[in-house]
Design a protein around this motif. Structure first.
Motif, PDB file in Angstrom:
ATOM      1  N   ILE A 147      -5.161  44.312 -37.261  1.00  0.00           N
ATOM      2  CA  ILE A 147      -6.509  44.168 -36.716  1.00  0.00           C
ATOM      3  C   ILE A 147      -6.458  43.092 -35.636  1.00  0.00           C
ATOM      4  O   ILE A 147      -5.627  42.184 -35.684  1.00  0.00           O
ATOM      5  CB  ILE A 147      -7.560  43.795 -37.793  1.00  0.00           C
ATOM      6  CG1 ILE A 147      -7.114  42.568 -38.561  1.00  0.00           C
ATOM      7  CG2 ILE A 147      -7.846  44.951 -38.695  1.00  0.00           C
ATOM      8  CD1 ILE A 147      -8.262  41.917 -39.274  1.00  0.00           C
ATOM      9  N   GLN A 151     -12.080  49.992 -33.992  1.00  0.00           N
ATOM     10  CA  GLN A 151     -10.623  50.076 -34.089  1.00  0.00           C
ATOM     11  C   GLN A 151     -10.201  51.380 -34.768  1.00  0.00           C
ATOM     12  O   GLN A 151      -9.249  52.036 -34.362  1.00  0.00           O
ATOM     13  CB  GLN A 151     -10.072  48.892 -34.894  1.00  0.00           C
ATOM     14  CG  GLN A 151     -10.144  47.566 -34.176  1.00  0.00           C
ATOM     15  CD  GLN A 151      -9.220  47.539 -32.988  1.00  0.00           C
ATOM     16  OE1 GLN A 151      -8.084  47.983 -33.056  1.00  0.00           O
ATOM     17  NE2 GLN A 151      -9.713  47.043 -31.860  1.00  0.00           N
ATOM     18  N   GLN A 166     -10.652  54.118 -32.296  1.00  0.00           N
ATOM     19  CA  GLN A 166      -9.700  54.028 -31.183  1.00  0.00           C
ATOM     20  C   GLN A 166      -8.287  54.400 -31.601  1.00  0.00           C
ATOM     21  O   GLN A 166      -7.481  54.820 -30.780  1.00  0.00           O
ATOM     22  CB  GLN A 166      -9.699  52.609 -30.593  1.00  0.00           C
ATOM     23  CG  GLN A 166     -10.908  52.344 -29.721  1.00  0.00           C
ATOM     24  CD  GLN A 166     -10.996  50.903 -29.264  1.00  0.00           C
ATOM     25  OE1 GLN A 166     -10.236  50.053 -29.718  1.00  0.00           O
ATOM     26  NE2 GLN A 166     -11.925  50.630 -28.356  1.00  0.00           N
ATOM     27  N   ASN A 167      -7.979  54.213 -32.861  1.00  0.00           N
ATOM     28  CA  ASN A 167      -6.641  54.542 -33.330  1.00  0.00           C
ATOM     29  C   ASN A 167      -6.578  55.923 -33.962  1.00  0.00           C
ATOM     30  O   ASN A 167      -5.710  56.201 -34.790  1.00  0.00           O
ATOM     31  CB  ASN A 167      -6.148  53.485 -34.313  1.00  0.00           C
ATOM     32  CG  ASN A 167      -5.723  52.222 -33.604  1.00  0.00           C
ATOM     33  OD1 ASN A 167      -4.678  52.183 -32.952  1.00  0.00           O
ATOM     34  ND2 ASN A 167      -6.549  51.185 -33.675  1.00  0.00           N
ATOM     35  N   PHE A 209      -4.732  49.496 -41.503  1.00  0.00           N
ATOM     36  CA  PHE A 209      -4.854  48.223 -40.802  1.00  0.00           C
ATOM     37  C   PHE A 209      -4.289  47.085 -41.639  1.00  0.00           C
ATOM     38  O   PHE A 209      -4.571  46.979 -42.826  1.00  0.00           O
ATOM     39  CB  PHE A 209      -6.323  47.933 -40.471  1.00  0.00           C
ATOM     40  CG  PHE A 209      -6.840  48.844 -39.397  1.00  0.00           C
ATOM     41  CD1 PHE A 209      -6.673  48.526 -38.066  1.00  0.00           C
ATOM     42  CD2 PHE A 209      -7.449  50.044 -39.725  1.00  0.00           C
ATOM     43  CE1 PHE A 209      -7.115  49.369 -37.069  1.00  0.00           C
ATOM     44  CE2 PHE A 209      -7.900  50.904 -38.735  1.00  0.00           C
ATOM     45  CZ  PHE A 209      -7.734  50.561 -37.404  1.00  0.00           C
ATOM     46  N   LEU A 223     -14.435  44.027 -28.298  1.00  0.00           N
ATOM     47  CA  LEU A 223     -14.140  44.312 -29.698  1.00  0.00           C
ATOM     48  C   LEU A 223     -15.228  45.140 -30.356  1.00  0.00           C
ATOM     49  O   LEU A 223     -14.952  45.932 -31.251  1.00  0.00           O
ATOM     50  CB  LEU A 223     -13.952  43.005 -30.478  1.00  0.00           C
ATOM     51  CG  LEU A 223     -12.693  42.207 -30.149  1.00  0.00           C
ATOM     52  CD1 LEU A 223     -12.691  40.876 -30.871  1.00  0.00           C
ATOM     53  CD2 LEU A 223     -11.449  43.004 -30.518  1.00  0.00           C
TER      54      LEU A 223
END
Lengths: 478, 290
Positions: A269, A294, A297-298, A304, A444
Motif C-alpha cells: 500500500i 488502489q 487501479q491494480n 496488499f 491517493l
C-alpha cells in the motif's frame, strides 16, 4: 534547511474496515445459518503462525447476529482432534491489528528561536487508535450415512466441533442440510474439490448453554493447530453466494521473515506520504478511499501488504509489540514462555485481501521467505510552526530563569539569521509542502485538488504571513 | 539484426528486468542485480583465464591442439554469464547482496567444473538458485510476484518465441508447457474446479519465464530432439508432483535441478551434434568452456 523536531504523535489504526459494510458470506469457510437470519460478516481476520509444517490458524470475524444461528465450515488438511482446537484470547486479534495497522504520524516544525537556545523542545505525544471489531462463530452435529464420516466430535469453550470427512460432495451437502445447516446453493462443487484433495471439514457451532454461561459478549476466535506441508487459506467456500467483495486481513507470523502469497501478486500500500493536517480527523475515511482506489487501479486482483516487521521493534509503534505470552496465544509456540522481548523471534506480515470470485479463482497459498525487509503503511502530517519570530519576548516567557541572557543571545546578527531562515520557511518551505500534501492526497484518494487546497487554508494553522491563504482563500460558508 | 541469438536473450531478459524494476516488483533490488552481473562476469573471466593458463602451462599429452589455444586469442565470452546474471536477478530474491554473489559464483563455476564430456549439465542460473536456497538463510523465490495478466503472458510468449526461433529449441518449451498444462488440466478436471482455476495456475509469469528462458538453455539440455522432449516431459511431471503432492512453491526449479543429470544419460542414448552458439562454425573448445 529545516530541521524537524520529530515529535511522534498520533497513530491510528485499522480504520479501513469500519466502513466496509458489504454484507457477505465469509472467509475461509462459510457461515451456515440455521434460521433464515441475514448474515453479516464484514471483515475476517485470520492469524496464521507457522514454523516448519506446524501451523496454528486463528480465525475471527465480526459477526454480529444471534449466536444460535451460526455455524462455520472450514476445510482443513488433516483430521483435527480435541487437543488441536482452542478458543483463542479475544484480545489477540485486536492486539495484532493495533500493532500492524497503517499509522498516521505527526511531526512539529521547529521553533527557529530555539536554535539559539539549543534546547530540545517539549514533546507532545498523543495516540489515537481505532481498531477492528471482532468475534467469531459456529454450530452442531449428528450421525452419518451418505458417505459422511464424523471423524471427531467435541466441545471447546462455547463451541461444538465436528470434524467431517466425506466421499462425495452431494453426500456432504445432504448431510449438512439434514443437520440444519443452510448450505448456499453452488457449494457442492467447491466442497467436492476439497473432498478430492483429501481435505477434512471443520464444522463449528455455538453451544448456547456454554455461551450463555460465559461472560463473553461475543464469540471468541477459534484456533486450530495442525501439521501439514500445505500452507494455504481456503477462500473459495466463502465466495459461494457472495454478494460482494470479501474483506480479509491475514496476520502471518513466522520465526524467519516475511510470508508471501505465491499465487497472487502482492502490492505494497502507498506509504510514507505527507498529508494535510486535517486528515487526522478523517484518517479512516482517507484510508478506505485510498484502499478502494488502489484496489481498482491494480485490477482488483492483487493482495496488499500493509505491514512486515520483526516483532522485536517498530518505528513508530502503533501499539506496544506483542509480548511472548501474547505471541504464543497467537500460535507462535516456538517462542519460549516468558521470553524477553529480544528473544521473541517473530516476523509479522499483514496482508489485506479484498477478493471476489472472478479475480481470485484459487485459494490463497503462501510461502515463508527469509525476506527481512521491513515495511509499514505510514502517513505523515506536519504541523507548521505558527508563533512567529518575536524570539526575545517568547523565550523570556518560556525560560524565565535565563531571562538575563536572552537579549544577549538574540543579538542583531542572530536575529538576522533567524529572520532569513524564517522568510524562506514562510515563502517556500511551507507553501511547497502544502502543495505536496495536496497533490498526495488528491492522487491517493481522487478527491478534488482545489478543494483540498482550500481546506488547508480553512483548517490548518498557518505561519504568518500566510501566503498560502492569499493564494487559496478560505471559502465562505464552509 | 543482432549477430548472436544470445543478444536477443540478453535484450529480452533486460527488458523484463527493466519492467520489473519500473512498474511491478518492489522486491527487485538494483544492487543485487549489479552484484549478480559483476560477479558472473568476474568469475567467468577468472576461470576462463585460469583454466586456459593451466592448460597452457602443463600441456600434457592429452591436450590436443584445440585445448591449447589460449583464451586471449578468442573473444571473452561475456554473453553467457550476463544471461545467467539476468536470469538470477529476475528469479532469485535475496536480503543481502553477498548471497546473490554466491549464487552467481556457483552458477558460473558450475559451468567449468560440473562437466561431463566437455558439456555442463546443470543450467547455471538454476543451480545458482538452488544453491542459494539450500546453503543460505537469505534467499527465496517469489513465484507470485509476476502477476498473471494476460498481457504479460503475451509479452513473455512473443519475446520468448523470437529467442527460441533463433536458437531452435522451441520444442523443449512447447513440450514442457503442454505437458504441464495437460497435467494441471487433468487435476483440475478431477477436482471439479472450473477452468479459470486452471488458467490461473498456469498464467504465472515465473512459470513462463522458466519455460522460455531456463528449461530451454541449449547448452545444458539434451542434444537430440527425442531426448529433449522426453526430458521436458519428465520435468513437467516432476514439477507437477512437487507442486501438488509436496506443495513446494519452487517446484519448477527443483525439478530442473533434480533432472539435469539425466541429460548425460539421454545424450548417450541419443547421439546428436552438440549445440553451439553463434554462426554455427566449429568453435574452439575455449569458447566451449563457457
Amino acid at each position: 534547511m529545516i530541521r524537524l523536531r520529530s515529535v511522534l504523535a498520533g497513530l491510528m489504526a485499522a480504520i479501513a474496515f469500519l466502513a466496509f459494510t458489504q454484507p457477505a458470506w465469509a472467509f475461509c469457510g462459510f457461515y451456515v445459518a440455521r434460521a433464515d437470519t441475514s448474515l453479516y460478516n464484514q471483515t475476517s481476520q485470520v492469524a496464521i503462525a507457522r514454523n516448519g509444517d506446524r501451523t496454528v490458524l486463528t480465525m475471527s470475524n465480526d459477526y454480529q447476529g444471534d449466536a444460535k444461528d451460526f455455524a462455520l465450515v472450514v476445510p482443513v488438511p488433516t483430521v483435527i482432534t480435541k487437543d488441536q482446537v482452542n478458543v483463542a484470547d479475544p484480545t489477540i486479534m485486536a492486539r495484532l491489528d493495533a500493532f500492524s495497522a497503517p499509522r498516521l504520524v505527526e511531526y512539529f516544525d521547529e521553533d527557529p528561536c530555539e536554535w539559539a537556545f539549543g534546547y530540545p523542545a517539549a514533546d507532545g505525544l498523543s495516540v489515537q487508535r481505532l481498531s477492528l471489531e471482532e468475534g467469531g462463530p459456529p454450530l452442531r452435529s449428528s450421525d452419518s450415512a451418505l458417505g459422511v464420516t464424523v471423524e471427531a466430535a467435541f466441545s471447546v469453550g462455547e463451541y461444538d466441533i465436528l470434524i467431517l470427512s466425506a466421499e462425495e460432495s452431494s453426500g456432504l451437502e445432504t448431510w449438512l442440510r439434514r443437520n440444519d445447516y443452510q448450505i448456499p446453493s453452488g457449494a457442492a462443487e467447491v466442497l467436492g474439490a476439497y473432498i478430492r484433495q483429501g481435505m477434512k471439514f471443520f464444522v463449528a457451532s455455538v453451544n448456547l448453554e456454554e455461551f450463555d454461561r460465559s461472560t463473553f459478549q461475543k464469540l471468541r476466535p477459534l484456533q486450530i493447530s495442525y501439521e501439514s506441508p500445505r500452507f494455504m487459506l481456503p477462500i473459495r467456500l466463502g465466495m459461494v453466494n457472495a454478494r460482494g467483495p470479501q474483506e480479509l486481513v491475514v496476520y502471518l507470523i513466522s520465526p524467519n521473515g516475511q510470508t508471501e502469497i505465491t499465487n497472487y501478486r502482492t502490492v505494497e500500500i502507498p506509504s510514507n506520504q505527507e498529508l494535510p493536517l486535517f486528515i487526522k480527523d478523517e484518517f479512516g475515511d482517507f484510508f478506505t478511499t485510498m484502499f478502494d482506489r488502489q484496489y481498482d487501479q491494480n485490477g482488483r486482483s492483487v493482495a496488499f501488504l500493509e505491514y512486515a516487521w520483526d516483532m522485536r521493534g517498530c518505528d513508530p509503534c502503533a501499539a506496544d509489540p506483542l509480548t511472548a505470552e501474547e505471541l504464543r496465544k497467537a500460535g507462535a509456540v516456538w517462542i519460549a514462555p516468558n521470553a524477553s522481548i529480544w528473544e521473541t523471534n517473530a516476523f509479522v506480515t499483514r496482508l489485506h485481501v479484498r477478493y471476489t470470485r472472478d479475480k481470485f479463482p484459487e485459494d490463497l497459498t503462501f510461502q515463508e521467505t527469509n525476506n527481512r525487509r521491513f515495511f509499514q503503511g505510514r502517513y505523515v502530517m506536519n504541523h507548521p510552526f505558527t508563533e512567529g519570530i518575536n524570539c526575545r519576548v517568547r523565550m523570556r516567557q518560556k525560560y524565565p530563569d535565563n531571562a538575563e541572557y536572552i537579549d544577549e543571545m538574540y543579538d542583531a546578527e542572530t536575529m538576522e539569521y533567524i529572520r532569513e531562515y524564517y522568510r524562506d520557511y514562510v515563502t517556500s518551505t511551507v507553501p511547497r509542502r502544502f502543495e505536496r500534501e495536496s497533490q498526495n492526497l488528491a492522487n491517493l484518494t481522487g478527491w478534488d485538488l482545489d478543494d483540498i487546497r482550500h481546506r488547508i487554508s480553512e483548517e490548518v494553522p498557518h505561519p504568518i504571513p500566510a501566503l498560502w491563504r492569499r493564494r487559496y482563500p478560505p471559502r465562505p460558508g464552509r | 539484426m543482432l549477430r548472436d541469438a544470445r543478444d536477443y536473450q540478453i535484450l529480452f531478459l533486460a527488458l523484463f528486468l527493466g519492467l520489473g524494476l519500473l512498474t511491478r516488483d518492489w522486491t527487485l533490488q538494483l544492487d543485487a542485480v549489479a552484484v549478480a552481473i559483476a560477479t558472473s562476469l568476474a568469475v567467468q573471466y577468472a576461470l576462463s583465464v585460469g583454466l586456459s593458463w593451466r592448460v597452457l602451462s602443463s600441456p600434457g599429452p592429452e591436450a590436443n591442439a584445440e585445448t591449447r589455444s589460449p583464451l586471449w586469442q578468442t573473444d571473452f565470452n561475456w554473453r553467457s554469464p550476463l544471461i545467467t546474471a539476468l536470469g538470477l536477478s529476475l528469479l532469485l530474491r535475496v536480503d543481502h547482496a553477498e548471497t546473490m554473489a554466491l549464487a552467481a559464483a556457483i552458477a558460473i563455476a558450475s559451468k567449468f567444473f560440473l562437466r561431463i564430456d566437455g558439456k555442463h549439465y546443470f543450467n547455471p542460473a538454476n543451480l545458482g538458485i538452488i544453491a542459494a536456497l539450500s546453503f543460505t538463510h537469505d534467499a527465496w523465490v517469489s513465484p507470485g510476484q509476476w502477476g498473471e495478466e494476460v498481457w504479460y503472458a503475451l509479452i513473455f510468449l512473443g519475446a520468448g518465441g523470437i529467442v527460441l526461433k533463433r536458437v531452435g529449441r522451441w520444442d523443449t518449451t512447447g513440450a514442457f508447457l503442454l505437458s504441464y498444462a495437460l497435467l494441471e488440466a487433468l487435476r483440475n478436471q478431477y477436482l471439479g474446479w472450473t477452468w479459470d482455476v486452471w488458467a490461473h495456475r498456469l498464467m504465472s509469469g515465473s512459470l513462463l519465464l522458466f519455460a522460455l528462458f531456463m528449461v530451454t538453455d541449449p547448452r545444458s539440455i539434451p542434444n537430440a530432439r527425442p531426448a529433449r522432449l522426453l526430458w521436458a516431459l519428465s520435468i513437467a511431471v516432476l514439477t507437477f508432483v512437487l507442486r501438488n503432492v509436496f506443495y513446494v512453491p519452487t517446484a519448477v526449479f527443483w525439478a530442473l535441478f533434480l533432472l539435469s543429470p539425466l541429460t548425460i544419460a539421454l545424450d548417450r542414448l541419443w547421439q546428436a551434434p552438440r549445440f553451439t552458439w553463434g554462426r554455427r562454425l566449429p568453435l574452439s573448445p575455449t569458447a566451449d568452456a563457457q
